[in-house]
Motif scaffolding. Structure first.
Motif, mmCIF file in Angstrom:
data_model
loop_
_atom_site.group_PDB
_atom_site.id
_atom_site.type_symbol
_atom_site.label_atom_id
_atom_site.label_comp_id
_atom_site.label_asym_id
_atom_site.label_seq_id
_atom_site.Cartn_x
_atom_site.Cartn_y
_atom_site.Cartn_z
ATOM 1 N N THR A 435 0.823 -1.222 0.000
ATOM 2 C CA THR A 435 0.000 0.000 0.000
ATOM 3 C C THR A 435 0.849 1.261 0.000
ATOM 4 O OG1 THR A 435 -0.118 0.147 2.427
ATOM 5 C CG2 THR A 435 -1.763 -1.237 1.298
ATOM 6 N N ARG A 437 3.415 2.125 -1.981
ATOM 7 C CA ARG A 437 3.959 2.617 -3.252
ATOM 8 C C ARG A 437 2.963 3.628 -3.829
ATOM 9 N NH1 ARG A 437 6.620 -0.537 -1.114
ATOM 10 N NH2 ARG A 437 7.474 1.428 -0.433
ATOM 11 N N GLY A 444 1.416 0.478 -5.961
ATOM 12 C CA GLY A 444 0.421 0.505 -4.899
ATOM 13 C C GLY A 444 -0.966 0.853 -5.412
#
Length: 470
Positions: A435, A437, A444
């Motif tokens: 989550t 990125r 993400g």
């Protein structure tokens, strides 16, 4: 084809020779077994040439009607399989002209007025290549659509991303699938650009120097749907840049299929188990009853050498040729026809494999959720709090080394480290690293959602760019 070659019996050049060609010459030089693929294009070019001869006053209306009618008949016979080839048919051009002359009589003998097989075959091959590249581009777009559909359906599923085939950082499955989609998007660009550069009519260049007759190269080019007309007759009959470029684009597209195929070979192995292939897109073993083999993925990988070989073969053929036409140029067709066929078949098969496969999302996530996958996040957590990156890298690397040496779980070591602590240790929890990125183009959820929108827009634009026909 050919150029100014020969055929057994009454040839197009029989007046210059006292006897017919030898069987050995015919066996070595004949191109009809493979250049009959150009039949429809040869007839289209001949029709345009006839109409140009009418405009130049070289054929009258009755003669043109007879020749055009004979071309219609030859076209029907070729399409239906009833066309009777003769021993003297060295190539498809010879065969069509012979049949037209049989049907139209003296008017048919005027079909070749102002034309050489040198500009004739170049015209045919450009027409064929224009159409073929458009059809391949359409297949590429279809595979992109399959990748997009699977990416959209993947939602928040994630898997390990790799460098050096070693686990690096987790990424969304959608992100991984779209990576292949963007590579294929560049193939579409190259296919259409190569098609545009080859969209030049050589008809009217003659054998090498044009003609003293009142031909109409501009009119025949427009008649055939070409975007431009040749500027130099020597270049027009000897240029095969468009074939070389097509072979390069096809080879690179094949390389992209190969890379995707390599991953799916790995993913479908029992050791990795990220994907199960649909029975319709896998094969079994003749000896081992338990096997399900990823033959499509393997052949997508294996045929790439053939595509690269086709490109290399033509480049070697072209490198030493003087102007203008040389019989060596007959060697341009088989590599091109083969590469178009193999890439087209590969695109269709890989698309079916991608659309029907089943992903094991739990196994992907479990493999991605190793504590070390959050190592970069830990370093960046320190950087965000003022630690220079090289120092942060060393701190986290030391903790990973200690964990691997058996000093404790990485999460516990992070929590106990005064520079990190419990807040940083929370980054190691399953599903958290992927989550984080957030930058454009990253792996993400937020970044991938934006990427999906961009890819949909790009794909729709490419669909709109596809030519309706050759």
């Amino acid at each position: 084809m050919t150029g100014d070659g020969g055929a057994r019996g009454r040839t197009l050049w029989h007046g210059r020779f006292a006897g017919g060609p030898s069987e050995e010459l015919m066996a070595f030089t004949v191109s009809l077994p493979f250049d009959r693929v150009l039949a429809a294009d040869d007839i289209a070019g001949s029709r345009a040439h006839v109409r140009g001869l009418v405009r130049g006053g070289l054929l009258d209306g009755d003669e043109a009607a007879a020749v055009l009618g004979a071309l219609d008949t030859a076209e029907h016979e070729l399409a239906s399989g009833s066309f009777a080839f003769a021993p003297s048919d060295e190539d498809i051009h010879t065969a069509v002209e012979r049949r037209v002359t049989e049907l139209a009589g003296p008017a048919g003998a005027k079909l070749h007025t102002g034309r050489s097989r040198n500009d004739q075959v170049a015209t045919d091959l450009r027409l064929w290549t224009k159409r073929a590249l458009a059809e391949v581009a359409d297949r590429v777009v279809s595979l992109q659509g399959a990748l997009l559909a699977r990416a959209e359906a993947a939602g928040g599923a994630y898997l390990p991303g790799y460098t050096h085939l070693q686990q690096a950082q987790p990424v969304l499955l959608a992100h991984h699938l779209l990576a292949h989609g963007w590579a294929l998007a560049r193939d579409v660009d190259r296919l259409l650009a190569a098609r545009a550069r080859g969209d030049v009519s050589p008809l009217g260049a003659g054998a090498l120097a044009g003609s003293s007759l009142p031909l109409d190269p501009e009119g025949t080019a427009a008649d055939l749907g070409f975007a431009a007309v040749f500027d130099n007759s020597l270049d027009a009959v000897s240029d095969r840049d468009f074939v070389a470029e097509a072979l390069f684009v096809l080879a690179l597209c094949g390389i992209h299929l190969s890379r995707l195929g390599e991953e799916w070979v790995i993913w479908s192995s029992e050791e990795v188990g990220f994907v199960t292939l649909d029975d319709a897109y896998a094969t079994g073993s003749s000896m081992l009853p338990q096997k399900k083999n990823p033959d499509i993925a393997e052949l997508a990988r294996g045929k790439t050498g053939r595509l690269v070989g086709n490109l290399t073969a033509l480049l070697v053929t072209l490198k030493g040729l003087p102007l203008a036409y040389n019989r060596d140029l007959q060697e341009d067709k088989e590599p091109l026809f083969d590469s178009v066929e193999q890439v087209s078949l590969g695109l269709a098969a890989v698309e079916g494999m991608v659309r029907t496969a089943t992903f094991d999302l739990e196994r992907m996530a479990a493999t991605a959720d190793t504590p070390a996958a959050a190592a970069t996040d830990l370093a960046e957590w320190l950087v965000a709090r003022g630690t220079p990156f090289r120092d942060a890298h060393a701190v986290v690397g030391d903790l990973v080394r200690r964990s691997l040496a058996g000093e404790g779980a990485l999460a516990d070591l992070v929590a106990a480290d005064e520079r990190l602590g419990a807040e940083a240790a929370a980054l190691i929890a399953p599903g958290v690293p992927v989550t984080r990125r957030t930058t454009r183009g990253g792996g993400g959820p937020v970044a991938v959602a934006a990427q999906l929108d961009r890819f949909r827009t790009h794909l729709a634009a490419d669909v709109a760019r596809l030519p309706d026909g050759g």
